[in-house]
Write an enzyme that holds these catalytic residues in place. Structure first.
Site, mmCIF file in Angstrom:
data_model
loop_
_atom_site.group_PDB
_atom_site.id
_atom_site.type_symbol
_atom_site.label_atom_id
_atom_site.label_comp_id
_atom_site.label_asym_id
_atom_site.label_seq_id
_atom_site.Cartn_x
_atom_site.Cartn_y
_atom_site.Cartn_z
ATOM 1 N N ARG A 180 0.776 -1.284 0.039
ATOM 2 C CA ARG A 180 -0.015 -0.204 0.045
ATOM 3 C C ARG A 180 0.801 1.194 0.063
ATOM 4 O O ARG A 180 0.548 2.230 0.635
ATOM 5 C CB ARG A 180 -1.065 -0.072 1.151
ATOM 6 C CG ARG A 180 -1.775 -1.186 1.313
ATOM 7 C CD ARG A 180 -2.804 -1.183 0.290
ATOM 8 N NE ARG A 180 -3.504 -2.557 0.006
ATOM 9 C CZ ARG A 180 -3.246 -3.539 -0.379
ATOM 10 N NH1 ARG A 180 -2.170 -3.673 -1.184
ATOM 11 N NH2 ARG A 180 -3.848 -4.712 -0.315
ATOM 12 N N SER A 254 -11.422 -0.415 3.124
ATOM 13 C CA SER A 254 -10.495 -0.789 4.172
ATOM 14 C C SER A 254 -9.772 0.390 4.835
ATOM 15 O O SER A 254 -8.926 1.081 4.161
ATOM 16 C CB SER A 254 -9.434 -1.819 3.893
ATOM 17 O OG SER A 254 -10.185 -3.275 3.346
ATOM 18 N N GLU A 350 -5.007 3.116 6.119
ATOM 19 C CA GLU A 350 -4.452 3.243 4.466
ATOM 20 C C GLU A 350 -4.764 4.711 3.987
ATOM 21 O O GLU A 350 -4.042 4.967 3.259
ATOM 22 C CB GLU A 350 -5.564 2.093 3.959
ATOM 23 C CG GLU A 350 -4.824 0.844 4.005
ATOM 24 C CD GLU A 350 -5.523 -0.091 2.943
ATOM 25 O OE1 GLU A 350 -6.210 0.413 2.040
ATOM 26 O OE2 GLU A 350 -5.660 -1.380 3.260
#
Length: 354
Positions: A180, A254, A350
């Site tokens: 990520r 998420s 995130e």
């Protein structure tokens, strides 16, 4: 009647920039958080970006690059020139012996692009179905799901340097992809704008089926050799069953990264919590399911103010109606403290928090 040269000059005059002052960004972030940008420029082409760079006012202004707004928590008004990337277009660029190269405009929907590829008999992206956001944002976050990451299907991209206005092409190595993460979240953050992404779809296609939810689907259906379209359908079913639609309830998908730990750390946690969901990685480390840990700490369905944890998936934070960015951040920090207190693991968000 104008001369031919005058007509040619007139035809070459670009349209004015698609610009708005004091623009609301509520509709441009999937959390639906209130925020106003000093200046918003909708970018339809590389030429628009070059004109922004060369503009006496906009060129000097600090920039913020906005794609689909699906990985963003806005906690305040944005005193910057917001560049909303809306560059379109998809095409097969090259067919090689070992892969097909597909070029996509950065403003295209990621999920729609996955569907487009399948519709054109170009499998390889199906495991990343229903990931929200745009194609241009995919390399920034190195998006991934169900065993496949963007870097696994990446060829190269074009970006415009916001200092010089020049177009540059970056390879996978130059993008420095991580979990990520990429160079666009590090020293190139808001210093360049991705305009086009080239995806490498391997030939022959090999399905990726190693995730628990896919193994369950195989067991349920008895289909041990699913097609790419079947995998796409399964993943859409799984994601829709546990993830809220941002059009119905505001969220950014998420919210926390799944933490990666050493084998020793994993054994220690399993010794205390034998049921923790974990996945081995190629380098010998283990990925832990952040949603399982949040649920184990009792957060599923709970709220702080108007921000809450989704009832069906503890990894997703939601706007229950009228939430502020500050409420979302307060909830996230409370969850981090709970997980750290129980597991000794510090969860990392995130989304970009601005």
């Amino acid at each position: 009647m104008p001369t031919s040269s005058a007509a040619a000059t007139f035809a070459e005059t670009p349209p004015p920039l698609d610009l708005e002052r004091g623009a609301s960004l509520r509709a441009f972030n999937t959390f639906g958080l209130p925020c106003v940008a000093t200046t918003l420029v909708r970018v339809h082409s590389e030429g628009d970006l070059k004109r922004v760079v060369n503009d006496p006012e906009l060129g000097r202004a600090p920039k913020f690059v906005l794609g689909g707004g699906s990985n963003l928590v806005l906690t305040r008004d944005v005193d910057r020139c917001v560049l909303k990337v809306e560059i379109r277009g998809r095409k097969v660029l090259e067919t090689r012996e070992d892969a097909v190269i597909v070029e996509v405009g950065a403003g295209e929907s990621w999920h729609d692009t996955v569907q487009w590829c399948l519709d054109h008999d170009l499998p390889g992206l199906e495991n990343m179905a229903l990931i929200p956001g745009t194609v241009g944002a995919a390399p920034v976050q190195n998006i991934g799901a169900y065993g496949v990451e963007l870097k696994d299907r990446f060829d190269s991209l074009d970006a415009v340097d916001l200092i010089t206005g020049r177009t540059v092409t970056l390879t996978a190595e130059q993008c420095h992809f991580g979990y990520r993460d990429s160079v666009f979240k590090q020293h190139l953050a808001n210093k360049s704008v991705i305009t086009r992404v080239r995806l490498r779809l391997p030939r022959p296609w090999v399905p990726v089926l190693g995730y628990l939810e896919l193994e369950r689907k195989i067991a349920e259906t008895g289909n041990t050799h699913p097609t790419a379209r079947q995998i796409f359908d399964w993943i859409c079913e799984v994601r829709r069953a546990k993830l809220p639609d941002p059009a119905v309830i505001g969220n950014a998908g998420s919210f926390f990264k799944n933490p990666v730990v050493t084998a020793e750390q994993c054994r220690d946690i399993i010794g205390r919590d034998p049921e923790i969901v974990h996945y081995p990685l190629d380098d010998g480390s283990f990925k832990l399911a952040a949603g399982w840990m949040i649920d184990a700490c009792g957060w599923k369905g709970k709220s702080i103010g108007r921000a809450g944890v989704y009832e069906r998936q503890a990894l997703v934070l939601v706007n229950r109606g009228g939430a502020s960015g500050a409420e979302v951040v307060t909830l996230a920090r409370a969850i981090q403290e709970s997980v750290y207190g129980r597991f000794g693991i510090r969860l990392e968000p995130e989304p970009v928090v601005l």
